[in-house]
Design a protein around this motif. Structure first.
Motif, short mmCIF file in Angstrom:
data_model
loop_
_atom_site.label_atom_id
_atom_site.label_comp_id
_atom_site.label_asym_id
_atom_site.label_seq_id
_atom_site.Cartn_x
_atom_site.Cartn_y
_atom_site.Cartn_z
N UNK A 108 40.09 28.18 58.09
CA UNK A 108 40.45 29.54 57.67
C UNK A 108 40.61 30.43 58.90
N UNK A 109 41.85 30.61 59.39
CA UNK A 109 42.06 31.43 60.59
C UNK A 109 42.03 32.93 60.32
N UNK A 110 41.93 33.32 59.05
CA UNK A 110 41.92 34.74 58.69
C UNK A 110 40.74 35.03 57.75
N UNK A 111 39.51 34.82 58.20
CA UNK A 111 38.37 34.99 57.30
C UNK A 111 38.16 36.42 56.83
N UNK A 112 38.39 37.41 57.70
CA UNK A 112 38.25 38.79 57.23
C UNK A 112 39.26 39.11 56.14
N UNK A 113 40.48 38.57 56.28
CA UNK A 113 41.47 38.74 55.23
C UNK A 113 41.03 38.10 53.93
N UNK A 114 40.39 36.92 54.03
CA UNK A 114 39.89 36.25 52.84
C UNK A 114 38.77 37.05 52.19
N UNK A 115 37.87 37.61 53.01
CA UNK A 115 36.80 38.44 52.46
C UNK A 115 37.37 39.65 51.73
N UNK A 116 38.31 40.31 52.36
CA UNK A 116 38.87 41.53 51.77
C UNK A 116 39.68 41.21 50.51
N UNK A 117 40.36 40.06 50.51
CA UNK A 117 41.09 39.67 49.30
C UNK A 117 40.13 39.46 48.14
N UNK A 118 38.98 38.82 48.41
CA UNK A 118 37.98 38.62 47.38
C UNK A 118 37.37 39.91 46.90
N UNK A 119 37.14 40.83 47.82
CA UNK A 119 36.61 42.15 47.44
C UNK A 119 37.60 42.86 46.53
N UNK A 120 38.87 42.84 46.91
CA UNK A 120 39.89 43.54 46.13
C UNK A 120 40.01 42.94 44.73
N UNK A 121 39.92 41.63 44.63
CA UNK A 121 39.98 40.99 43.32
C UNK A 121 38.86 41.49 42.40
N UNK A 122 37.72 41.78 42.99
CA UNK A 122 36.57 42.16 42.18
C UNK A 122 36.51 43.65 41.85
N UNK A 123 36.98 44.49 42.74
CA UNK A 123 36.88 45.94 42.46
C UNK A 123 38.17 46.51 41.89
N UNK A 124 39.25 45.75 41.99
CA UNK A 124 40.51 46.23 41.44
C UNK A 124 41.34 47.02 42.43
N UNK A 125 42.57 47.36 42.07
CA UNK A 125 43.50 47.99 43.00
C UNK A 125 43.24 49.46 43.26
N UNK A 126 42.46 50.11 42.41
CA UNK A 126 42.31 51.56 42.51
C UNK A 126 41.04 52.02 43.21
N UNK A 127 40.13 51.10 43.51
CA UNK A 127 38.88 51.46 44.19
C UNK A 127 39.12 51.44 45.70
N UNK A 128 38.88 52.56 46.40
CA UNK A 128 39.13 52.60 47.85
C UNK A 128 38.22 51.62 48.62
#
Length: 494
Positions: A108-128
């Motif tokens: 995984x050469x983009x782990x921070x991107x993977x973390x943030x993608x997982x966060x976004x999946x859980x909080x939804x598109x409208x949560x800053x």
């Protein structure tokens, strides 16, 4: 208002031998994350800002470590699981994370991107979602797509880590309250740049950082940043970056500001030179020997623990021992668990034989037939004393060290890799005053502010190793080409 916070911080050197498991990290989960200063770097500024505004802080996970080799997949899976499990089904109004930005994981050469993608999946598109990032972060499409706002360090050495957390938290608060609607503007430059060529107190970085502050005053712009990437990672996302947070209603201005900042940086690419006088190893020792003022502080730049190297090479030490014009130079630190164990078992005043460290690149140890164990130290806080945070994991964990006399030089031997020597006060544990030494050699790149205040003269020894400053000699395979300065004819346009 409920805000989730977390910290995942690692700067990964893919050229360093070995791998980094979860046992290497300082970790904390849940409420313990708010009770310790052992993880994260900007997290303190984030939490203090949120709590001062009466926010209910929802702690998730913290994991940070001294820069090191590629992170093991199992370690990263633990970080993701702890973060995601604490967000699943947890209603929050926003998320603010303390990330380094240049971690590299097996597969995984983009782990921070993977973390943030997982966060976004859980909080939804409208949560800053906002983040505080290291100046040496590597920015990716996935990170930009999932973040609303970003604040980055503007100093190297890094003396503004808490302030950066405050900026990231304030961006989030304004977004959650509806006072600001955030948007990002991003430009990537095809360029590799070492920190030893880009200290913020030296040109051209000093003027470029001033441009960031000027950009902050542009209507519609909230937080402008340069991110310089990390050259000792063979990363397909490698590069330098201009990344600007602004108002969504002024997206064109935000984008134009990022472009202007990127152009200014690219125009000055040839001006990034070593910020400290740099020489080949033998020439650096020659310069040190010819300097009357003391101490001369020499950075062994090929083996920087704060950039993920093993802190165990003895090339420069072996050369110094063979000279008679350096007085008794002090070397700090060689990390060698076996040699430290031998010294510890023998005790102070004992004479021991050591197979110390390793010669780069063949790995042969430095054979020392007779070495005196001058002083032992059981360890102290790795976070003590210095006001910079370069390469520090924030840990209060102790590291055992021994001051050993090799005849022609004294060396601090540590039981494991450490950055404790970035503060000259560390030497007082051994009864050593650096002002009494003609030459001090540090496993370091650019010096900490504390060492700069001590040094009568500063020198870089451009030694071989896992943080080789001659980037063209590194075995890159994955970085996007062409890229400057590996390819001097590299071009960039919007």
């Amino acid at each position: 208002m409920r805000i989730a916070v977390g910290a995942v911080s690692h700067e990964t050197n893919t050229f360093a031998e070995g791998s980094t498991g979860i046992e290497t990290f300082s970790t904390a989960t849940g409420e313990r994350l708010l009770e310790t200063d052992g993880v994260g770097r900007s997290l303190g500024g984030i939490v203090e800002t949120l709590e001062a505004e009466g926010v209910e802080v929802v702690p998730t996970v913290g994991a940070s470590a001294l820069p090191a080799p590629t992170v093991e997949a199992e370690a990263f899976e633990w970080m993701k699981r702890e973060l995601f499990d604490r967000l699943d089904g947890e209603p929050v109004d926003g998320v603010c994370l303390d990330l380094h930005g240049s971690m590299f994981v097996e597969g995984e050469p983009d782990p921070e991107g993977a973390l943030l993608a997982g966060v976004r999946e859980r909080v939804g598109p409208d949560v800053p979602v906002t983040a505080a990032l290291d100046m040496h972060a590597t920015i990716t499409d996935r990170m930009v797509d999932r973040l609303d706002g970003v604040a980055g360090y503007r100093t190297a050495p890094h003396t503004d880590v808490e302030e950066t957390g405050v900026r990231a938290a304030n961006l989030l608060l304004d977004a959650v309250r509806g006072e600001k609607s955030l948007a990002l503007g991003w430009r990537r430059l095809p360029m590799l740049l070492a920190g030893e060529r880009s200290e913020s107190e030296a040109e051209p970085m000093r003027t470029l950082v001033d441009r960031l502050r000027e950009a902050d005053r542009v209507d519609g712009v909230y937080d402008a940043n340069y991110f310089l990437g990390f050259p000792w990672a063979d990363n397909p996302h490698a590069g330098c970056h201009a990344l600007v947070t602004g108002d969504a209603s002024s997206a064109a201005v935000v984008d134009e500001t990022a472009t202007d900042l990127a152009r200014a940086f690219w125009r000055r690419r040839a001006e990034f030179d070593f910020t400290t006088e740099a020489h080949a190893p033998s020439a650096a020792l020659d310069e040190a020997a010819q300097t009357g003022a003391r101490p001369v502080v020499v950075a062994d730049t090929g083996d920087i623990p704060g950039a993920g190297a093993g802190e165990s090479t003895t090339n420069l030490l072996a050369e110094a021992i063979g000279r008679d014009d350096l007085g008794t130079p002090l070397f700090a630190v060689v990390a060698d668990a076996g040699s430290y164990g031998t010294c510890r078992a023998a005790g102070e005043g004992a004479t021991v034989s050591l197979e110390l460290g390793r010669r780069y690149p063949d790995g042969a140890p430095l054979e020392v037939a007779e070495a005196e164990v001058v002083r032992l130290d059981g360890g102290g806080s790795e976070g003590d004393g210095d006001d910079s945070d370069d390469g520090d994991d924030g840990s209060a964990e102790s590291v055992g060290t021994a001051l050993v006399s090799l005849g022609g030089a004294d060396v601090v031997v540590a039981e494991r890799r450490t950055n404790v020597h970035r503060d000259p006060a560390f030497l007082r544990r051994f009864g050593v005053d650096p002002d009494d030494r003609g030459v001090v050699v540090l496993k370091s790149g650019y010096l900490s502010p504390a060492w700069k205040a001590v040094a009568a003269r500063r020198l870089f020894a451009l030694t071989p190793g896992e943080t080789n400053q001659r980037l063209s000699e590194l075995p890159y395979e994955r970085v996007p080409r062409p890229i400057y300065p590996l390819d001097e004819d590299a071009t960039w346009s919007v």
